[in-house]
Write a protein that holds these residues in place. Structure first.
Motif, short mmCIF file in Angstrom:
data_model
loop_
_atom_site.label_atom_id
_atom_site.label_comp_id
_atom_site.label_asym_id
_atom_site.label_seq_id
_atom_site.Cartn_x
_atom_site.Cartn_y
_atom_site.Cartn_z
N PRO A 49 -11.64 -38.39 6.86
CA PRO A 49 -10.93 -39.45 7.78
C PRO A 49 -9.28 -39.57 8.22
N GLU A 50 -9.01 -39.28 5.88
CA GLU A 50 -8.03 -38.67 6.73
C GLU A 50 -7.19 -37.68 7.37
N ALA A 51 -7.67 -36.78 7.04
CA ALA A 51 -7.41 -35.14 8.04
C ALA A 51 -7.42 -35.31 9.42
N VAL A 59 -0.17 -37.42 12.54
CA VAL A 59 -1.35 -36.47 12.61
C VAL A 59 -1.79 -35.41 11.49
N GLY A 60 -3.44 -35.82 11.51
CA GLY A 60 -4.41 -35.04 10.20
C GLY A 60 -4.56 -33.19 10.65
N GLY A 61 -4.09 -32.46 9.16
CA GLY A 61 -4.73 -31.50 8.95
C GLY A 61 -5.97 -31.07 10.46
N VAL A 119 -0.56 -33.49 0.72
CA VAL A 119 -1.47 -32.00 1.01
C VAL A 119 -2.14 -32.04 -0.39
N LEU A 120 -3.70 -31.60 -0.30
CA LEU A 120 -4.80 -31.74 -1.50
C LEU A 120 -4.49 -30.96 -2.23
N GLU A 121 -4.97 -30.66 -3.44
CA GLU A 121 -4.71 -29.41 -4.44
C GLU A 121 -5.59 -29.97 -5.51
N SER A 122 -5.89 -28.77 -6.26
CA SER A 122 -6.52 -29.08 -6.77
C SER A 122 -6.70 -29.95 -7.71
N ASP A 123 -5.02 -30.74 -8.42
CA ASP A 123 -4.97 -32.06 -9.29
C ASP A 123 -4.62 -33.30 -8.43
N GLY A 124 -4.61 -33.37 -6.67
CA GLY A 124 -4.74 -34.12 -6.27
C GLY A 124 -4.26 -33.82 -4.93
N VAL A 125 -3.47 -34.94 -4.60
CA VAL A 125 -2.92 -35.40 -3.12
C VAL A 125 -1.60 -35.45 -3.78
N HIS A 126 -0.45 -34.58 -2.89
CA HIS A 126 0.87 -35.07 -3.54
C HIS A 126 1.47 -35.60 -1.71
N GLU A 127 3.28 -35.21 -1.55
CA GLU A 127 4.10 -35.61 -0.82
C GLU A 127 4.63 -34.43 -0.70
N THR A 128 4.85 -33.56 0.53
CA THR A 128 5.53 -32.46 0.15
C THR A 128 6.85 -32.17 1.24
N LEU A 130 8.30 -29.62 4.48
CA LEU A 130 7.46 -28.12 4.93
C LEU A 130 8.25 -27.18 4.42
N ALA A 131 9.07 -26.94 4.23
CA ALA A 131 9.66 -25.84 3.37
C ALA A 131 8.39 -25.62 1.97
N GLU A 132 8.05 -26.59 1.66
CA GLU A 132 7.06 -26.00 0.31
C GLU A 132 5.99 -25.56 1.09
N LEU A 133 5.49 -26.25 1.96
CA LEU A 133 4.00 -26.06 3.06
C LEU A 133 3.86 -24.84 3.33
N VAL A 134 5.00 -24.76 3.62
CA VAL A 134 4.77 -22.94 4.49
C VAL A 134 5.07 -21.99 3.04
N ALA A 135 5.43 -22.49 2.05
CA ALA A 135 5.99 -21.77 0.77
C ALA A 135 4.31 -21.01 -0.32
N LYS A 136 3.58 -22.68 -0.28
CA LYS A 136 3.22 -22.63 -1.03
C LYS A 136 1.31 -22.73 -0.46
N ARG A 137 1.73 -23.07 0.83
CA ARG A 137 0.57 -22.89 1.30
C ARG A 137 -0.59 -23.82 0.95
N PRO A 138 -0.90 -25.01 0.61
CA PRO A 138 -1.71 -26.30 0.24
C PRO A 138 -2.46 -26.16 0.85
N VAL A 139 -3.66 -27.26 0.80
CA VAL A 139 -4.42 -27.62 2.01
C VAL A 139 -3.79 -28.82 3.47
N LEU A 140 -3.55 -28.92 3.96
CA LEU A 140 -2.62 -30.36 4.18
C LEU A 140 -3.47 -30.89 4.86
N LEU A 141 -3.55 -32.61 4.34
CA LEU A 141 -4.18 -33.44 5.03
C LEU A 141 -3.62 -34.01 6.29
N SER A 142 -2.04 -34.34 6.09
CA SER A 142 -1.34 -34.48 7.92
C SER A 142 -0.14 -34.60 7.02
#
Length: 239
Positions: A49-51, A59-61, A119-128, A130-142
């Motif tokens: 649902p969150e995505a 908007v969800g990923g 974003v969702l990573e193996s250690d949990g959910v984080h807020e970040t 756009l620069a870090e989103l593009v650089a690290k490419r985690p799973v985007l929740l929203s």
């Protein structure tokens, strides 16, 4: 290949920790997998649902691009509508476009909305950002943003087989110290962005904007930026 369809963020995190590869809408990865081999474990967020949220300020990923309508600001709606063909937009997702695509057609719109990513990573959910989103490419929740006063989007026509067409996204946001203009340009595969106060006249805002990273833009591209900003600031409040 086993495709996992989690129904919660915690379940998706478990699959991610097990090595599941995010599949998005599969419009970008399928051909690569056919050539190089399929992963043992893949994961789609289409049932999380969150995505899948789609509202005026988020908007969800996992939202497919053809679902993006006038519930979101025009700059994001028009950016989504300009991606590929109708068949592509019915499969491609927000997360796949921003994280998995070299073109990142939605990125200029997200930048001018001053969006933040959950974003969702193996250690949990984080807020970040756009620069870090593009650089690290985690799973985007929203993505989440503040409602702009006004916004605009323009994508020039491109040639088949040629470089990516020029994209100019712009938005005006209210702030404690006055309205602020944000502009992002995709020129080739790179994205430039800048901001400037716009409480005074349009020429002063353009002059301040030109003193940012846009000082390196080719003249033809700057002319498009000038036209877009002039139209946006002249029609503020019409979004």
């Amino acid at each position: 290949m086993l495709l996992c369809l989690p129904t919660s963020v915690s379940e998706a995190q478990e699959y991610l920790a097990e090595g599941a590869v995010p599949i998005g809408g599969a419009t970008l990865v399928w051909a690569t997998w056919q050539r190089d081999g399929f992963p043992e474990l893949a994961m789609s967020l289409r049932d999380v649902p969150e995505a899948n949220v789609l509202e005026r300020e988020t908007v969800g990923g996992a939202v497919v691009l053809h679902r993006i309508d006038d519930r979101v600001p025009d700059v994001l709606r028009l950016a989504a509508a300009a991606v590929g063909t109708g068949a592509v937009r019915r499969a491609a997702t927000v997360g796949g476009n921003l994280v998995g695509s070299a073109l990142r057609c939605l990125l200029p719109a997200a930048i001018v909305l001053d969006a933040r990513a959950t974003v969702l990573e193996s250690d949990g959910v984080h807020e970040t950002d756009l620069a870090e989103l593009v650089a690290k490419r985690p799973v985007l929740l929203s993505l989440r943003w503040r409602e702009p006063i006004a916004c605009a989007y323009r994508k020039l026509a491109g040639e088949a087989g040629g470089p990516p067409p020029l994209v100019v996204a712009s938005a005006v946001h209210a702030g404690d110290d006055g309205d602020r203009l944000r502009v992002a340009v995709r020129d080739g595969y790179g994205v430039l962005s800048g901001s400037a106060p716009c409480a005074t006249d349009t020429e002063e805002a353009l002059h301040a904007l030109r003193a940012t990273a846009f000082g390196d833009l080719p003249t033809a591209a700057w002319d498009v930026v000038r036209s877009e900003v002039t139209g946006l600031l002249g029609g503020r409040g019409a979004d």
